[in-house]
Enzyme design. Structure first.
Site, short mmCIF file in Angstrom:
data_model
loop_
_atom_site.label_atom_id
_atom_site.label_comp_id
_atom_site.label_asym_id
_atom_site.label_seq_id
_atom_site.Cartn_x
_atom_site.Cartn_y
_atom_site.Cartn_z
N LYS A 74 -0.39 -3.82 -3.59
CA LYS A 74 -1.78 -3.44 -3.31
C LYS A 74 -1.91 -2.00 -3.87
O LYS A 74 -1.29 -1.05 -3.30
CB LYS A 74 -2.06 -3.50 -1.68
CG LYS A 74 -3.22 -2.72 -1.51
CD LYS A 74 -3.58 -2.85 0.02
CE LYS A 74 -4.90 -2.10 0.42
NZ LYS A 74 -5.18 -0.56 0.10
N SER A 115 0.84 -1.05 0.21
CA SER A 115 0.12 -0.07 -0.29
C SER A 115 1.04 1.25 -0.14
O SER A 115 1.55 1.49 -0.81
CB SER A 115 -0.99 -0.03 1.34
OG SER A 115 -1.89 0.87 1.23
N ASP A 130 10.77 5.12 -9.90
CA ASP A 130 10.38 5.53 -11.27
C ASP A 130 10.86 6.93 -11.41
O ASP A 130 11.29 7.34 -12.50
CB ASP A 130 8.85 5.71 -11.42
CG ASP A 130 8.05 4.42 -11.49
OD1 ASP A 130 8.61 3.33 -11.39
OD2 ASP A 130 6.82 4.46 -11.67
#
Length: 537
Positions: A321, A296, A307
C-alpha cells in the site's frame, strides 16, 4: 492510511447533499459556478427528485451516506468515507488516546472479564482488578453484550462519571466501582524487552501520533539494559500516521539519508523526508520482521531501511500500500479519507499493489506471490539500494530473507502446530485459568519479573492437558511419548497464554518470542544483518 491532517476542504457533492444548497453562488445578478457544475447539478437534481417524489419518506441521512460511499467506491481501494458515528473511534486510534475508563477486557462465556488495566488510568486508580467480571454499567445489565458494545458504553466524554458493577473471585456480593472517565493513552508499542543479554525486541502494532515517542522511550530503555542489536516487529501492522513511520526510520538512519518521498497533484502533497541527527540506533545490527499484513507506514519503515542497507528485512512479502490519504472533516463530523499522493522508497520504488479503480474485491484477492525471485522480475521492477543490492518494486516489500510456509512449519513439531492452529491450546488455557485464577493472582499478580524467572507448570497441569486432549477426540499427539517430547515447545506456548491472562499482551509477546517460528528463523541471520552496521555511515 498514511497520514491524518485537518482540512477545511470538503467533497463538493457531499456538501450539496449534506447542506442542501444550490451549486454556485450569487453575486449581484450574476451566478458564479465552479468547474464541474453540470455533474454537481445532476447529483442535486436526483436527490431533490428522490426527496420529493419517492413513494416513501426518505431516510435522508442513510441516502446521503450511501450515496457518498458509492462515489468513493469508484476510486482507488484506499479512499474511504467514514460515517459520523464511527469517526470519533477512528480519530482516537490515530491520536493515540481515547476518553474512557482505561482497561482491557475480553468476553468469556457472555461476560466481559478484565484482562488488565492501563497504567495510571481511571480503572487502575479506582482499584479495578484483572479478572473482575463486568456485569453492569450504570445499572444496565451488560452480560451477553458484545465486546464492541460494552466498550462503547464504557467510553465517553472525559470527566463524566460511570458506575461499573463487577463480580470478583473470593467476594460474595457484586461490587459497585465509581469511575470518572479520563483521557487514556493507547499504547502502540505493546511490547519491548530483552530476548537475551544483547538482543532487544520491540513490537509496533500501529502508527499513531504518539508512536514515535513511545518507540524512542522503549528503544532507550533497551539500550540501557544492554541492547546491542534489535528485532523490530512490524508483522500484522496495518500502518497509520506517516510522520510516525518517518520518526521511527530516523532512529536508525544517519543524517541526510532519504526516508520517503511523496508525489501528488498539488505541491503540498509532494514532499521528501530526510533523516536527522537524532537517531539513537544508527550503527547496531537490526532485523525487521514483516508479513503480508504489514502495510502502509510499516512499509515506509521497511523500505527506507532496506533501500539504505540499514536493516535485514525478514518474513513474507508485505501488503503493498503506497497510497497516501488526507483526512477531510465534513460538517456533520463524518470523515473523507481521500488519496492525495503516492509514496516512493529511497531507491525510487513504488511498492503499491496494482489496482483498477472501483475493483476493490479483486484488489484484495489478487496479492503477489511472496516467494517471487528478483531475477524473475522485469528490469522495470528491479531497483538498487545505496550499496548496489537489487530490490523489487511493485506489490509490497520483498524481504531479504523470505520465510516460506514450509520453512515456518519446520520449526515446531507438527503436532504442536496442529494444537495451535485448532486453538485447542486457547480452549484449555482459558478453562484451566478460570479454575485456578484466584490462587494465581494471589501469588503472581503485578509481579511479572518474578513470574518470568520462577513460574513453571506442575506435573498435574500436563496430566490435565493430556486428559483434555484425549476427551476432545482431536488429540494431535499419536502417543504419550510424542506429547512428552513436545513439552519444550508447549511450555513457552502455555506460559504465553498464562502470561497474557495475568499481565496482558506484554506477557504474551515475552514468552511467545521464545518459540515464535519467524523469530527463531530470523535470529540465524545476525551475521548477515551485521553487514548493514557499516553501510549507513
Amino acid at each position: 492510511m498514511n497520514t491524518i491532517s485537518k482540512s477545511s476542504l470538503v467533497l463538493g457533492a457531499a456538501c450539496l447533499f449534506l447542506l442542501g444548497i444550490v451549486a454556485g453562488s450569487e453575486l449581484g445578478n450574476r451566478i458564479i459556478r465552479p468547474a464541474g457544475t453540470n455533474h454537481i447539478n445532476k447529483l442535486e437534481d436526483v436527490y431533490r427528485k428522490m426527496d420529493r417524489y419517492y413513494v416513501e419518506d426518505l431516510d435522508r441521512e442513510v441516502v446521503v451516506d450511501e450515496g457518498i460511499e458509492a462515489m468513493i467506491s469508484a476510486l482507488d481501494p484506499h479512499s474511504s468515507y467514514i460515517r459520523a458515528e464511527d469517526a470519533r473511534r477512528i480519530q482516537e486510534e490515530y491520536k493515540g488516546s481515547f476518553s474512557g475508563v482505561g482497561l482491557w477486557f475480553e468476553v468469556v462465556e457472555d461476560t466481559a472479564r478484565v484482562s488488565s488495566t492501563i497504567d495510571g488510568g481511571p480503572s487502575q486508580r479506582a482499584g479495578v482488578r484483572a479478572g473482575d467480571r463486568i456485569i453492569k454499567v450504570d445499572r444496565r445489565d451488560v452480560t451477553g453484550d458484545s465486546l464492541d458494545l460494552v466498550q462503547s458504553i464504557l467510553r465517553g466524554q472525559a470527566k463524566t462519571p460511570v458506575t461499573m458493577t463487577v463480580l470478583r473471585r473470593g467476594v460474595d456480593d457484586p461490587i459497585d466501582i465509581e469511575l470518572v472517565r479520563d483521557v487514556v493513552p493507547i499504547h502502540t508499542v505493546p511490547a519491548a524487552f530483552m530476548i537475551d543479554d544483547s538482543t532487544g525486541y520491540i513490537k509496533v502494532s500501529q502508527f499513531a501520533l504518539t508512536t514515535g515517542k513511545e518507540f524512542e522511550n522503549n528503544l532507550l530503555s533497551l539500550k540501557d539494559l544492554g541492547a546491542r542489536r534489535l528485532i523490530l516487529d512490524l508483522r500484522n501492522n496495518p500502518g497509520g500516521i506517516m510522520s510516525a513511520a518517518v520518526q521511527i526510520a530516523d532512529q536508525f538512519l544517519a543524517s541526510d539519508r532519504e526516508i520517503v518521498e511523496t508525489r501528488g497533484r498539488s505541491r503540498g502533497n509532494t514532499t521528501t523526508d530526510i533523516a536527522t541527527t537524532s537517531g539513537h540506533f544508527e550503527s547496531e545490527p537490526v532485523i525487521v520482521l514483516v508479513n503480508e499484513f504489514s502495510a502502509s507506514a510499516s512499509e515506509i519503515v521497511a523500505g527506507a531501511l532496506q533501500d539504505n542497507d540499514r536493516a535485514l528485512i525478514v518474513g513474507r512479502r508485505t501488503f503493498g500500500k503506497a497510497l497516501v490519504q488526507q483526512e477531510f472533516e465534513l460538517p456533520d463530523g463524518s470523515l473523507l479519507h481521500l488519496t492525495v499522493s503516492r509514496y516512493y522508497t529511497p531507491s525510487g520504488r513504488l511498492i503499491q499493489t496494482p489496482y483498477e479503480n472501483g475493483e476493490r474485491e479483486e484488489y484484495y484477492a489478487a496479492k503477489r506471490d511472496s516467494n517471487v525471485e528478483i531475477t524473475s522480475l522485469p528490469d522495470s521492477l528491479i531497483y538498487e539500494t545505496v550499496s548496489g543490492r537489487m530490490v523489487a518494486g511493485d506489490g509490497g516489500i520483498l524481504p531479504d530473507v523470505v520465510i516460506t510456509d514450509s520453512l515456518s512449519l519446520s520449526v515446531w513439531p507438527k503436532e504442536v502446530t496442529e494444537l495451535f492452529d485448532t486453538s485447542l491450546d486457547i480452549e484449555f488455557s482459558n478453562t484451566w485459568f478460570d479454575r485456578n485464577e484466584v490462587d494465581l493472582r494471589r501469588v503472581w499478580d503485578s509481579d511479572f519479573e518474578r513470574f518470568k524467572s520462577e513460574y513453571a507448570f506442575s506435573n498435574l497441569f500436563w496430566d490435565e492437558l493430556w486428559v483434555f486432549l484425549e476427551q476432545t477426540g482431536d488429540n494431535p499427539f499419536p502417543s504419550k511419548s510424542s506429547y512428552t517430547s513436545a513439552k519444550n515447545i508447549m511450555q513457552p506456548l502455555f506460559m504465553a497464554r498464562l502470561g497474557q491472562h495475568l499481565f496482558g499482551v506484554t506477557g504474551w509477546y515475552y514468552f511467545y518470542s521464545r518459540i515464535d517460528p519467524d523469530i527463531q528463523i530470523a535470529t540465524k541471520y545476525w551475521q548477515k544483518a551485521a553487514f548493514f552496521e557499516k553501510n549507513d555511515s
